[in-house]
Structure formats: C-alpha cells, structure tokens
Design an enzyme around this catalytic site. Structure first.
Site, PDB file in Angstrom:
ATOM      1  N   LYS A   1      83.929  50.991  33.962  1.00  0.00           N
ATOM      2  CA  LYS A   1      84.916  51.481  34.492  1.00  0.00           C
ATOM      3  C   LYS A   1      84.622  52.252  35.320  1.00  0.00           C
ATOM      4  CE  LYS A   1      83.761  52.289  29.029  1.00  0.00           C
ATOM      5  NZ  LYS A   1      84.128  53.039  27.704  1.00  0.00           N
TER       6      LYS A   1
ATOM      7  N   GLU B   1      88.308  47.946  20.124  1.00  0.00           N
ATOM      8  CA  GLU B   1      87.202  49.163  20.408  1.00  0.00           C
ATOM      9  C   GLU B   1      87.926  49.406  19.400  1.00  0.00           C
ATOM     10  OE1 GLU B   1      85.648  48.199  24.034  1.00  0.00           O
ATOM     11  OE2 GLU B   1      87.004  49.074  24.660  1.00  0.00           O
TER      12      GLU B   1
ATOM     13  N   SER C   1      79.889  50.761  22.374  1.00  0.00           N
ATOM     14  CA  SER C   1      78.724  50.821  21.315  1.00  0.00           C
ATOM     15  C   SER C   1      77.255  49.594  21.633  1.00  0.00           C
ATOM     16  CB  SER C   1      78.443  51.954  20.832  1.00  0.00           C
ATOM     17  OG  SER C   1      78.582  53.540  20.761  1.00  0.00           O
TER      18      SER C   1
ATOM     19  N   ASN D   1      82.492  46.240  31.115  1.00  0.00           N
ATOM     20  CA  ASN D   1      83.600  47.074  31.748  1.00  0.00           C
ATOM     21  C   ASN D   1      82.252  47.957  32.886  1.00  0.00           C
ATOM     22  OD1 ASN D   1      85.109  48.898  32.768  1.00  0.00           O
ATOM     23  ND2 ASN D   1      86.307  49.568  30.269  1.00  0.00           N
TER      24      ASN D   1
ATOM     25  N   GLY E   1      81.136  55.093  23.768  1.00  0.00           N
ATOM     26  CA  GLY E   1      80.250  55.989  24.697  1.00  0.00           C
ATOM     27  C   GLY E   1      79.730  56.712  23.456  1.00  0.00           C
TER      28      GLY E   1
ATOM     29  N   GLU F   1      90.955  53.985  26.802  1.00  0.00           N
ATOM     30  CA  GLU F   1      91.136  55.107  27.924  1.00  0.00           C
ATOM     31  C   GLU F   1      91.855  55.441  28.527  1.00  0.00           C
ATOM     32  OE1 GLU F   1      86.889  54.344  29.498  1.00  0.00           O
ATOM     33  OE2 GLU F   1      86.530  54.833  27.424  1.00  0.00           O
TER      34      GLU F   1
ATOM     35  N   HIS G   1      92.947  49.631  27.855  1.00  0.00           N
ATOM     36  CA  HIS G   1      92.250  49.882  26.888  1.00  0.00           C
ATOM     37  C   HIS G   1      92.393  51.496  26.641  1.00  0.00           C
ATOM     38  CE1 HIS G   1      88.157  52.053  27.231  1.00  0.00           C
ATOM     39  NE2 HIS G   1      87.397  50.727  27.836  1.00  0.00           N
TER      40      HIS G   1
END
Ligand code: 13P
Length: 249
Positions: free
Chosen positions: A13, A167, A212, A11, A173, A99, A97
């Site tokens: 992003k 996730e 990660s 991904n 991250g 985010e 996701h």
C-alpha cells in the site's frame, strides 16, 4: 488442466521508503535459500518498483504494482500506466483493490479496462473483489462478489495468467477474518464463476484470500478449499511476518 501454483503477494500500500528495500532483500534471500511451494511477490508503491526490481531481480520473488491506468500514456497527471510498471520491472499488478474502488470510485468496467491494459503490457493482473460488512449482513455476499468477478474480468483474460483476490472489505486491516466456512463458500462461488466465464481454463487461476492474514492464521486459511494463496497487507511490511505466511503456503 491443472491449477496454477499458489501465489502469496504482499501489498505494501502507501508504505515504504528506500530503507524498506532491506525487507525485500531479506524476503528474497530466505525464499532463495528455501524455495517455498508457492510463488512469492511484493507490490511496493510505484516509487519503489524500479529499485525493488533491481535489488531482488533474478531471485524467486517477483515485483508487482498496486494499480495502473488503462491508457498507455497521455495527460493523466499523477497516474502510472501498465507499460511504465512493466518497464520498471514489475511482472504483476494489483487491480480493483477495495481501497481504490471505495476511494476513487473505480467501477467493475474500469477495473476490466485496467486488466486489458495489464495484459497489453505483459503484466499478470491480480483482480480484487469483496463485499462490505453491510452487504454481508444483508446476505448479498455471493451476489456482490460473483457480480464483481463477472464485471471486472475482461474476456481477453481467457487462457492468460491472472489471479483473483477475495478480500472482504471488513476484514482488511481490522484483524477480523471470516470463518473458514465463509472463506470456502466465497472461493467456491468465485471458482464456479471463473468456469462459467472461461470454461476449463477457469479452473487454473489461483484465488487468493486477503484480509488480516498473518503468520498465526495463514496455515489454516491457505489450506481451505479453493484458496490458492494470499494477498497480504500489513503483515507483508516486515520480512519475518511475511515469510511466516509464505512458509505456511
Ligand atoms: P491487511 O492484510 O493489512 O488486512 O490488508 C489486506 C489487503 O488489503 C491486501 O491487499
């Protein structure tokens, strides 16, 4: 019913300009030279989906989108439909996701509607779920994650190709990863929920781990119970890092 092949998806992003297609090219060349045990996909920003599909089309690497609108077309400034992604050459699409759930208020119901849109357009959805650190510390992880699975997966997915990605929000991250026991506990609970929802067919979809993942930890994570691949953010931007994960699968 046998389980699907593991899937390792990158991904990107909101990263990537035309020059980054060299990384995709390098991934595809390596995958074709030494076909890995897993399926491999790259999900660039929507501006690059078409170009990436042209550059690596016909190789062992599939292209995916990172989100889509539930509607087919209309007055939705800035949005992209599943049909548009499919026409641009995408075969998969990441949905829900964290985010997007956190930044755009996406609910389980909206994610389910997007998953239906993906099926309508012939795309394979990768539906993301995961708890926040606060939820984990409150002992709510399994309830949150299984609730997201139940709410975000429409009945229409029965018998269709799709994946779930676990996730944990706090692992994205940050360089932090759950213990293998924690990963297995959640993946086993997701599998049980998929079987509850879809019966025997719920044993098929791969359950990816994301958060990660890097070459140094991919080997042990990918061997964990019910882990059927990885959804990789930062480490998917460089071909060498991403390939280190692919070869561990
Ligand atoms: P990182 O691999 O950068 O932690 O991101 C994970 C992720 O969000 C993939 O969708």
């Amino acid at each position: 019913m046998s389980s699907a092949r593991p899937l390792v998806a990158g991904n990107w992003k909101m990263n990537g300009l035309a020059v980054s297609l060299d990384e995709a090219r390098a991934v595809a060349a390596a995958v074709d030279a030494h076909p890995p045990a897993c399926r491999v996909a790259l999900c660039p920003p929507s501006t690059l989906v078409h170009r990436m599909a042209e550059v690596i089309g016909g190789t062992g690497v599939e292209v995916g989108g990172q989100d889509c609108r539930a509607e087919q077309s209309g007055a939705f400034t800035g949005d992209v439909s599943a049909e548009m992604l499919a026409e641009a050459g995408a075969e998969l699409v990441i949905l829900g996701h964290s985010e997007r759930r956190a930044g755009y208020g996406e609910t389980d119901a909206l994610v389910a509607a997007k998953a239906e849109a993906a099926l309508r357009a012939g795309l394979e959805p990768i539906i993301c779920v995961g708890e926040t650190l606060t939820q984990r510390e409150a002992g709510e992880t399994l309830a949150v994650v299984t609730g997201q699975v139940k709410g975000s997966l429409p009945k229409a997915l029965a018998g269709k190709a799709f994946a779930v990605a676990y996730e944990p929000v706090w692992a994205i991250g940050t360089g932090l990863t759950p213990t293998l026991e924690q990963i297995e506990e959640v993946h086993v609970a997701i599998r049980a929920t998929l079987v509850e929802l879809f019966g025997e067919a719920g044993k098929v979809p791969p359950i990816l781990y994301g958060g990660s993942v890097k070459p140094s930890n991919a080997g042990e994570i990918l061997k964990a119970r019910e882990v059927g691949g990885a959804l990789v953010g930062g480490a998917s931007l460089k071909a060498t890092d991403f390939l280190g994960i692919v070869t561990a699968a």
